[in-house]
Scaffold this motif. Structure first.
Motif, PDB file in Angstrom:
ATOM      1  N   UNK A  16       0.949  -0.770   0.047  1.00 53.83           N
ATOM      2  CA  UNK A  16       0.365   0.036  -0.205  1.00 53.83           C
ATOM      3  C   UNK A  16       0.909   1.421  -0.431  1.00 53.83           C
ATOM      4  N   UNK A  17       1.968   1.798   0.648  1.00 51.06           N
ATOM      5  CA  UNK A  17       2.748   2.246   0.283  1.00 51.06           C
ATOM      6  C   UNK A  17       3.520   2.618  -0.815  1.00 51.06           C
ATOM      7  N   UNK A  18       3.966   1.641  -1.398  1.00 46.85           N
ATOM      8  CA  UNK A  18       4.812   1.353  -2.138  1.00 46.85           C
ATOM      9  C   UNK A  18       4.461   1.937  -3.796  1.00 46.85           C
ATOM     10  N   UNK A  19       2.969   0.494  -3.747  1.00 45.39           N
ATOM     11  CA  UNK A  19       2.332   0.950  -4.982  1.00 45.39           C
ATOM     12  C   UNK A  19       3.493  -0.054  -5.777  1.00 45.39           C
ATOM     13  N   UNK A  20       4.313  -0.787  -5.179  1.00 48.98           N
ATOM     14  CA  UNK A  20       5.062  -2.136  -5.825  1.00 48.98           C
ATOM     15  C   UNK A  20       5.283  -3.567  -5.156  1.00 48.98           C
TER      16      UNK A  20
END
Length: 294
Positions: A16-20
């Motif tokens: 959720x924080x990094x989108x990856x």
């Protein structure tokens, strides 16, 4: 019935924080296949698809958004549990991470740190200087235990305790008309070219309030720090406001006049902020007493 593990929840919040998946795996110090497998297991346990893979990375589904929000709360509660137990077992020991805004840190901390070290020899203070908004983010992310900021500051889940008031002083070139005025009041600043700190500094907002500035862009030159601001004023670029704690700490320059207003101008209130759910209230209260005494 199977339950999500803390490991799975931490992986979900990392995505959720990094989108990856790649960046989340690097942050979590695991391989991408291990992280992907854990997310699949979590989806099976919860009975819903949480992550959508796409060309632009990984995005959370509506169910994933809800799961990630709840996961943060659960992980935060676990962190608070450990802090509370450790604090109760042996208070005022170990590392304590304190954030301080830049317009306070270099002027106030030299007074505080020796007192804190003497009072709590087993407490190891780690300091971080940053803007208020990022310090609040640090409190929420558990990378900070408390923060010394200017009040009032409203933030969800954050408690604050006022410690003391900070007076604002006039600062300007010695040949400026206001530097020579027999009695100087805050109203004399209206309409003047006032030097301010750049956007993001809470001191800027407090100064604008004192000066009665209401029109955007009324000031053209902005400083990155109080040290720069003082040098700019000494160079004849304008007048400004200086916290008394900075003046008392000796932040001066040749050709500069620093004087108090009549009546005195209380520009801001300094206080301590912390997470409402913090398990380190013993240390926070003890530190607040040291800060206030200084």
């Amino acid at each position: 019935m199977s339950q999500p593990t803390l490991r799975q929840l931490s992986f979900l919040t990392a995505i959720a924080d990094h989108g990856s998946f790649v960046a989340a795996a690097e942050q979590s110090l695991v391989t991408q296949p291990s992280l992907s497998a854990a997310i699949k297991e979590l989806e099976a346990v919860l009975g819903a698809k949480l992550i959508e893979r796409g060309r632009n990375g990984a995005t959370l589904t509506p169910a994933g958004e809800i799961a990630a929000s709840r996961a943060r709360a659960i992980l935060s509660a676990v962190d608070e549990l450990g802090e509370a137990v450790q604090g109760a077992a042996e208070p005022l020991t170990g590392p304590f991470r304190l954030g301080v805004i830049p317009t306070i840190a270099p002027f106030f901390l030299p007074k505080v740190l020796p007192r804190a070290k003497e009072a709590f020899p087993k407490l190891k203070l780690y300091l971080r200087e940053d803007l208020t908004s990022r310090l609040i983010d640090g409190l929420r992310a558990h990378t900070l235990d408390a923060a010394l900021i200017a009040l009032p500051y409203e933030a969800q889940g954050i408690d604050t305790l006022p410690l003391f008031d900070d007076e604002f002083l006039f600062v300007g070139p010695a040949n400026h008309p206001l530097s020579k005025k027999p009695v100087l009041s805050a109203s004399d600043l209206e309409g003047e070219s006032v030097l301010l700190l750049e956007d993001g500094h809470c001191l800027r907002d407090h100064a604008i309030g004192v000066c009665g500035m209401t029109r955007p862009g009324q000031e053209e030159v902005r400083a990155t720090s109080l040290f720069t601001l003082v040098q700019m004023a000494a160079g004849g670029l304008g007048i400004s406001l200086l916290p008394k704690m900075a003046a008392d700490a000796g932040i001066v320059a040749d050709g500069l006049t620093i004087r108090a207003f009549t009546p005195p101008v209380i520009g801001r209130q300094i206080g301590l902020a912390w997470r409402r759910s913090s398990g380190r209230l013993i240390e926070i209260k003890a530190l607040s007493a040291i800060l206030k005494s200084a």
